[in-house]
Every structure is written in C-alpha cells, then in structure tokens.
Design an enzyme around this catalytic site. Structure first.
Site, PDB file in Angstrom:
ATOM      1  N   GLU A  35      -9.052   8.049   9.005  1.00 12.81           N
ATOM      2  CA  GLU A  35      -9.674   7.144  10.191  1.00 12.81           C
ATOM      3  C   GLU A  35      -9.700   7.933  11.381  1.00 12.81           C
ATOM      4  O   GLU A  35     -10.602   7.976  12.392  1.00 12.81           O
ATOM      5  CB  GLU A  35      -8.714   5.885  10.580  1.00 12.81           C
ATOM      6  CG  GLU A  35      -8.972   4.764   9.312  1.00 12.81           C
ATOM      7  CD  GLU A  35      -7.939   3.629   9.308  1.00 12.81           C
ATOM      8  OE1 GLU A  35      -6.756   4.001   9.417  1.00 12.81           O
ATOM      9  OE2 GLU A  35      -8.215   2.683   9.399  1.00 12.81           O
ATOM     10  N   GLU A  63      -4.859   1.953   1.810  1.00 11.21           N
ATOM     11  CA  GLU A  63      -3.882   0.911   2.341  1.00 11.21           C
ATOM     12  C   GLU A  63      -3.766  -0.327   1.534  1.00 11.21           C
ATOM     13  O   GLU A  63      -2.706  -1.044   1.540  1.00 11.21           O
ATOM     14  CB  GLU A  63      -4.518   0.320   3.740  1.00 11.21           C
ATOM     15  CG  GLU A  63      -4.296   1.401   5.000  1.00 11.21           C
ATOM     16  CD  GLU A  63      -5.644   2.243   4.939  1.00 11.21           C
ATOM     17  OE1 GLU A  63      -6.132   2.466   4.153  1.00 11.21           O
ATOM     18  OE2 GLU A  63      -5.712   2.954   5.915  1.00 11.21           O
TER      19      GLU A  63
END
Ligand code: CAA
Length: 258
Positions: free
Chosen positions: A112, A132
């Site tokens: 990210e 995640e």
C-alpha cells in the site's frame, strides 16, 4: 523511541529514504511511519528537495504494518489514534515526485505504501501482496482501493481474498509497476530517473502529478476540464516560457521553478 527507522541520503536535489528495520522485514511500526511522515513534511517546503526515492533493503521493501504492535489494539485505540490516516497518508498528499524502488517483499501496508508513491520501479525479486486476510483483517491503507485501480477487479480480488503474492514480472505486466530491473540496477536507475525530474520545473511537475492523480477521483469529462485549466495556467509560468524558448533556440532549458 527508536531512532533512524528512516535513513536519509542526499543525491543532489534527490532525497533517498530507506526504511530501516531489517530485523523485522521492515515492518511499518507507528514510530517508523511517524518518522517517514516528518521527513516528507520537511521536504514539502524545502526548495533544495526536488524528488524523493523511497526504498527498503534487498529482502523487503516492507512486510506490512507491524503485526506485533497491532495485535492487541482495541477499536478505540485505532479509532482515537486515527491509525493509518494520521501518518501513512502524508506521502499520498506529497506534492513533489516520489518513486518507490521495491526489492523483496512489499506486503500489506508495504504494498500500500508503494502504491501511494507516484510510480513503482521493481527489482526482479520483488513480491507484492495483500495478505491481511490471512491474519484476520483487511487491507487498511488503501489496498482494496488502489490495487483495484492499478490491476483491475479480478487480480485485486484474488490477491485481497486469498493473499496470493504477485512476482515482479506479473506486476509489470498488469501495470502495478512501471519497470523491472536486476536488483543491482534498481537503486541507480531510480536515482537516475529522480535526478532527471529534478532538472525539470518543480511547479510544472506538481501540476502534472495533480492532474494524473485527479484521473482517479473524477469522471473523464471533469478530469479533462481539470487538466485543461492546469495546462492553460502553465502558460502563466516563467518556466513554460523558458522551456519553449530553449526548444526553439536549440539549447537546454534552465528552469527557475517560477
Ligand atoms: N510485523 C511485525 N513483524 C514482522 C512482520 C510484520 N508485518 N513481518 C515480518 N516480521 C518479523 C517476523 O515476525 C520475524 O521476527 P522474529 O525474528 O522476531 O520472529 C522477522 O520479521 C523475520 O520474518 P520471518 O521469520 O517471518 O521471515 P520469512 O522470510 O520466513 O517470511 C514474510 C517473510 C513472508 C514477509 C513473513 O514475515 C510474513 O508473512 N510477514 C507478514 C506479512 C503480513 O501479513 N503483512 C500484512 C500486515 S497487516 C497490514 O499491513 C495492515 C494494513 O493494511 C495497514
């Protein structure tokens, strides 16, 4: 408080920032992200800084947010600290060019963070992923949004729903990274590209960056209108006059960032 989680080197008007937690695969702890945000904040107003390269080490750009730090946080902890928004987002609002030079793992928050930069240059050993889901949460620093814009729904869904990693060649093919290099060439090339940008007009680079970023926010019609207004306003700058005069006079332009 751990010092020097972000190392800095000066290369002319380029600043090389290196994420420095090798013992933890460069996991992005709150303190590390605060140090990164502070560096970016200082560079914003420093005329000696023209462009930034953000990198990690050969094994990891960053393996994500710090799971050991996060694991016991409560909802109130993350809400009241405004986790992610308060520090991570600073790089995505930086007005000067920033290149992510990625080798090794860029996972979770690492992927990210790379996507918050303007473009990604990758080493052949780079691996991108949003794992995640495998630790009971979802990407929280823009992964579900930016990854989908970069690589489209199918690949983004597959990566976010399964945690599958993407190797550098696939990442280049689908537009997540702009170019891939042998690992020894990654940093020299990133610095060379950044150096080239520092020879251009800083305010015009900002306009170009703002305009491309706008394309992710608005309809094509609105985006084109926005671009046209910035294009017109570039004619009010000394650097546009210098750039075009230099072309006609067959010489190198000297931009004054005015
Ligand atoms: N947070 C904290 N510590 C981490 C970490 C992370 N994200 N990633 C790696 N480390 C630590 C490991 O715990 C280990 O520490 P110890 O030596 O104290 O045990 C050290 O770094 C070395 O890691 P490994 O032994 O696991 O190395 P490996 O080569 O076997 O595996 C890896 C490398 C595949 C990157 C693996 O470490 C891994 O899967 N890391 C976690 C990746 C992840 O899930 N990232 C998402 C985090 S959540 C997030 O980012 C939320 C968000 O969107 C903001």
């Amino acid at each position: 408080m751990q010092e020097n989680l972000i190392l800095m080197e000066k290369h002319g008007r380029v600043r090389l920032l290196q994420i420095n937690r090798p013992e933890a695969m460069n996991a992005l702890s709150p303190e590390l992200m605060l140090q990164l945000a502070k560096r970016i904040e200082d560079f914003e107003t420093d005329p000696e800084v023209g462009a930034v390269v953000l990198t990690g080490n050969e094994k990891a750009f960053a393996a994500g947010a710090d799971i050991k730090a996060m694991k016991d946080w409560s909802y109130m902890d993350v809400y009241q600290a405004d986790f992610v928004t308060s520090t991570w987002e600073r790089i995505s609002t930086f007005r000067k060019p920033v290149i992510a030079a990625v080798a090794g793992f860029a996972l979770g928050g690492g992927c990210e963070l790379a996507m918050m930069c303007d473009f990604i240059l990758a080493a052949e050993n780079a691996k991108f992923g949003q794992p995640e889901i495998t630790i009971g949460t979802i990407p929280g620093a823009g992964g579900t949004q930016r990854l989908a814009r970069f690589v489209g729904k199918s690949k983004a869904m597959e990566m976010v729903l399964t945690g599958r990693m993407m190797l550098a060649a696939e990442a280049e093919r689908c537009g997540l990274v702009s170019r891939v290099f042998p690992i020894a060439e990654l940093l020299p090339e990133a610095l060379r590209v950044a150096q080239k940008m520092t020879e251009l007009s800083s305010p015009i680079l900002m306009m170009a960056k703002e305009s491309v970023n706008r394309s992710f926010e608005v309809s094509l019609e609105e985006g084109i209108r926005f671009e046209r207004r910035l294009f017109h306003s570039s004619f009010a700058t000394e650097d546009q006059k210098e750039g075009m005069a230099a072309f006609v006079e067959k010489r190198k332009p000297t931009f004054k960032n005015r």
